[in-house]
Enzyme design. Structure first.
Site, PDB file in Angstrom:
ATOM      1  N   GLU A  65     -31.269  29.702  27.676  1.00 33.18           N
ATOM      2  CA  GLU A  65     -30.395  30.836  27.315  1.00 33.18           C
ATOM      3  C   GLU A  65     -30.317  31.927  28.384  1.00 33.18           C
ATOM      4  O   GLU A  65     -30.545  33.098  28.102  1.00 33.18           O
ATOM      5  CB  GLU A  65     -30.855  31.441  25.982  1.00 33.18           C
ATOM      6  CG  GLU A  65     -30.824  30.439  24.844  1.00 33.18           C
ATOM      7  CD  GLU A  65     -31.286  31.023  23.507  1.00 33.18           C
ATOM      8  OE1 GLU A  65     -31.665  32.205  23.458  1.00 33.18           O
ATOM      9  OE2 GLU A  65     -31.270  30.283  22.514  1.00 33.18           O
ATOM     10  N   ASN A 101     -30.998  24.664  28.839  1.00 33.31           N
ATOM     11  CA  ASN A 101     -30.642  24.606  27.415  1.00 33.31           C
ATOM     12  C   ASN A 101     -29.978  25.912  26.995  1.00 33.31           C
ATOM     13  O   ASN A 101     -30.474  26.997  27.309  1.00 33.31           O
ATOM     14  CB  ASN A 101     -31.952  24.400  26.629  1.00 33.31           C
ATOM     15  CG  ASN A 101     -31.753  24.048  25.180  1.00 33.31           C
ATOM     16  OD1 ASN A 101     -31.012  23.121  24.857  1.00 33.31           O
ATOM     17  ND2 ASN A 101     -32.412  24.776  24.287  1.00 33.31           N
ATOM     18  N   HIS A 111     -25.829  25.052  17.435  1.00 31.16           N
ATOM     19  CA  HIS A 111     -26.010  25.750  16.147  1.00 31.16           C
ATOM     20  C   HIS A 111     -24.606  26.093  15.636  1.00 31.16           C
ATOM     21  O   HIS A 111     -24.045  27.133  15.975  1.00 31.16           O
ATOM     22  CB  HIS A 111     -26.856  27.015  16.339  1.00 31.16           C
ATOM     23  CG  HIS A 111     -28.276  26.731  16.728  1.00 31.16           C
ATOM     24  ND1 HIS A 111     -29.154  26.093  15.883  1.00 31.16           N
ATOM     25  CD2 HIS A 111     -28.962  26.989  17.867  1.00 31.16           C
ATOM     26  CE1 HIS A 111     -30.333  25.982  16.489  1.00 31.16           C
ATOM     27  NE2 HIS A 111     -30.244  26.501  17.698  1.00 31.16           N
ATOM     28  N   GLU A 126     -30.433  21.208  19.355  1.00 33.25           N
ATOM     29  CA  GLU A 126     -30.884  22.053  18.235  1.00 33.25           C
ATOM     30  C   GLU A 126     -29.860  22.054  17.101  1.00 33.25           C
ATOM     31  O   GLU A 126     -29.629  23.073  16.447  1.00 33.25           O
ATOM     32  CB  GLU A 126     -31.132  23.495  18.717  1.00 33.25           C
ATOM     33  CG  GLU A 126     -32.068  23.588  19.923  1.00 33.25           C
ATOM     34  CD  GLU A 126     -32.452  25.019  20.307  1.00 33.25           C
ATOM     35  OE1 GLU A 126     -32.181  25.952  19.530  1.00 33.25           O
ATOM     36  OE2 GLU A 126     -33.044  25.189  21.387  1.00 33.25           O
ATOM     37  N   ASP A 149     -27.662  22.226  13.995  1.00 36.75           N
ATOM     38  CA  ASP A 149     -27.572  22.507  12.555  1.00 36.75           C
ATOM     39  C   ASP A 149     -26.182  23.072  12.319  1.00 36.75           C
ATOM     40  O   ASP A 149     -25.546  23.573  13.240  1.00 36.75           O
ATOM     41  CB  ASP A 149     -28.695  23.424  12.032  1.00 36.75           C
ATOM     42  CG  ASP A 149     -28.955  24.669  12.855  1.00 36.75           C
ATOM     43  OD1 ASP A 149     -28.023  25.160  13.526  1.00 36.75           O
ATOM     44  OD2 ASP A 149     -30.089  25.185  12.809  1.00 36.75           O
TER      45      ASP A 149
END
Ligand SMILES: *[C@@H]1O[C@H](CO)[C@@H](O)[C@H](O)[C@H]1NC(C)=O
Length: 425
Positions: A157, A198, A234, A264, A266
């Site tokens: 990030e 990432n 996400h 990651e 979701d």
């Protein structure tokens, strides 16, 4: 009374199916991903959850999860809470679980502005000192886990939404060079680990994705190595990027000479989720899995834990959640689960007679990293029959969207438990 009787029968049926099904699973999210040519389907996890035995058993089912990622315990604040003092017990627990289960380990994360101890963020270090602090952290942690992590998220990030560099102690003190320096250090410590950048909101073409592509170029310009880019993914139900948008975005990275992974995943919605939201969520999951399937260099997908019970979403996005394929009670959401299964494609042919543990040995593409964190036990190869896949006793033999075998091995017969699940017993 009738209710009690029915409940008793149901419990008995569940009792007789659940345990053998887990032990003898011949299909699952990871099995399908591997059948589609991927290295894994995996889940994040966290130390506190592992004391829940039902949760642990689901996480350890390698038919579904061929890889795990520690959600928090390898972050800087866990590993080096004070300068030069390293604490590996939390990370080790998850690393040892991966070995025990025969699962790959994605290690997460070395350099991130968040969950960073105050002694780093407010240490007032000059450029040279902060570089040495960062190198020391990377070197210590990667040496400890050398040979055990098949991926490392080296930098996490580093970008603002507009694709410029995020303000952080690393960027503000060292400048953009902190990224290639981190990657060069990581490569020197564990040359076999795949080194990843990432980030989130990079799953779609746009300024931030372009910024991430520029990071790949920057690292290479410095002569350092980067192997992969992770898309956190996400997502939000109904505004997940389309499959084709995700594919073309992944290809933009692949053309720079890196592999990609969904790291990651979701897909959150307002809670309680409506049936139309769930239907859309199934499509959104399928679009994302389908994108990874379509891109040969997309090596796998990780969901950010597998059950809503331990999802980070409700704690951060008030009123939202229901983002994962298992609910708060660890019950599989069949619509979502099946959407993921089917997006990977059909089940491998051949009635596998192997146990769940041996499903980890369903061969991933040959690569040194694929076996580094995996202790494989000798297991019989899946047997196939000229008459089509024969399902071993205790295996699944039917249900809505079931694409696998429907003929049970002799000595067992296909018995319906519900619309979604029939089993050879
Ligand atoms: C800090 O030092 C590194 C390594 O010498 C250099 O690449 C970088 O540009 C320096 N940063 C600043 C802000 O001077």
């Amino acid at each position: 009374m009738a209710f009690v009787t029915a409940l008793t029968v149901l419990l008995a049926a569940t009792g007789s199916s659940a345990t053998p099904f887990n032990r003898r699973a011949t299909d699952g999210l990871n099995i399908r991903a591997v059948a589609a040519g991927k290295q894994y389907f995996g889940s994040a996890t966290d130390n506190g959850e592992l004391s829940n035995s039902a949760y642990l058993s689901g996480l350890s089912n390698t038919a579904d999860f061929g890889q795990i990622t520690p959600g928090n315990s390898m972050k800087w604040d866990s590993i080096e809470p004070s300068r030069g003092s390293f604490s590996y017990s939390g990370g080790d627990t998850i690393q040892q679980l991966a070995v025990k289960n025969g699962q790959k380990l994605r290690c997460h994360t070395l350099v991130w502005h968040s969950q960073l101890p105050n002694w780093v963020s407010n240490g007032g270090f000059d450029n040279a000192t902060l570089i040495s602090v960062m190198k020391n952290h990377i070197t210590n942690e990667m040496t400890h886990y050398k040979g055990k992590c098949f991926h490392w998220d080296v930098v996490n990030e580093a970008l603002n939404e507009d694709g410029t560099f995020r303000s952080s102690v690393f960027y503000n003190t060292i400048g953009p060079a902190f990224i290639p320096i981190a990657f060069a250090t990581a490569a020197s410590v564990d040359p076999d680990a795949k080194l990843y950048y990432n980030d989130y909101n990079t799953e779609n073409a746009g300024s931030k994705s372009t910024g991430a592509q520029n990071i790949v170029k920057l690292i290479k310009q410095y002569g350092a190595k980067i192997d992969g880019v992770g898309f956190q993914s996400h997502f939000i139900v109904g505004s997940t990027p389309s499959q084709s948008a995700q594919v073309s975005n992944m290809n933009a990275f692949v053309s720079l000479g890196v592999e990609v992974a969904i790291t990651e995943l979701d897909i959150r919605t307002n809670t309680p989720a409506t049936s139309s939201a769930v239907a859309q969520q199934a499509k959104d999951y399928a679009a994302t899995i389908g994108a990874c399937k379509a891109v040969a260099k997309c090596v796998g997908v990780t969901i950010w834990d597998y059950t809503d019970k331990y999802s980070w979403i409700p704690g951060v996005f008030s009123g939202q959640g229901s983002a994962l394929p298992w609910d708060d009670n660890l019950n599989k959401k069949t619509d979502i689960y099946n959407a993921i299964l089917n997006a990977w494609g059909s089940a491998p042919t051949g009635g596998a007679t192997s146990s769940a543990a041996s499903s980890a040995t369903v061969a991933p593409p040959a690569s040194t990293s694929a076996v580094r964190s995996t202790t494989t036990s000798a297991a019989p190869a899946a047997t196939s029959s000229a008459a089509g896949p024969v399902v071993a006793k205790w295996g699944q033999c039917g249900g809505v969207n079931w694409n696998g075998g429907t003929v049970c091995e002799s000595g067992s017969s296909c018995t319906k438990f519900n619309d979604y699940y029939s089993q050879c017993i």
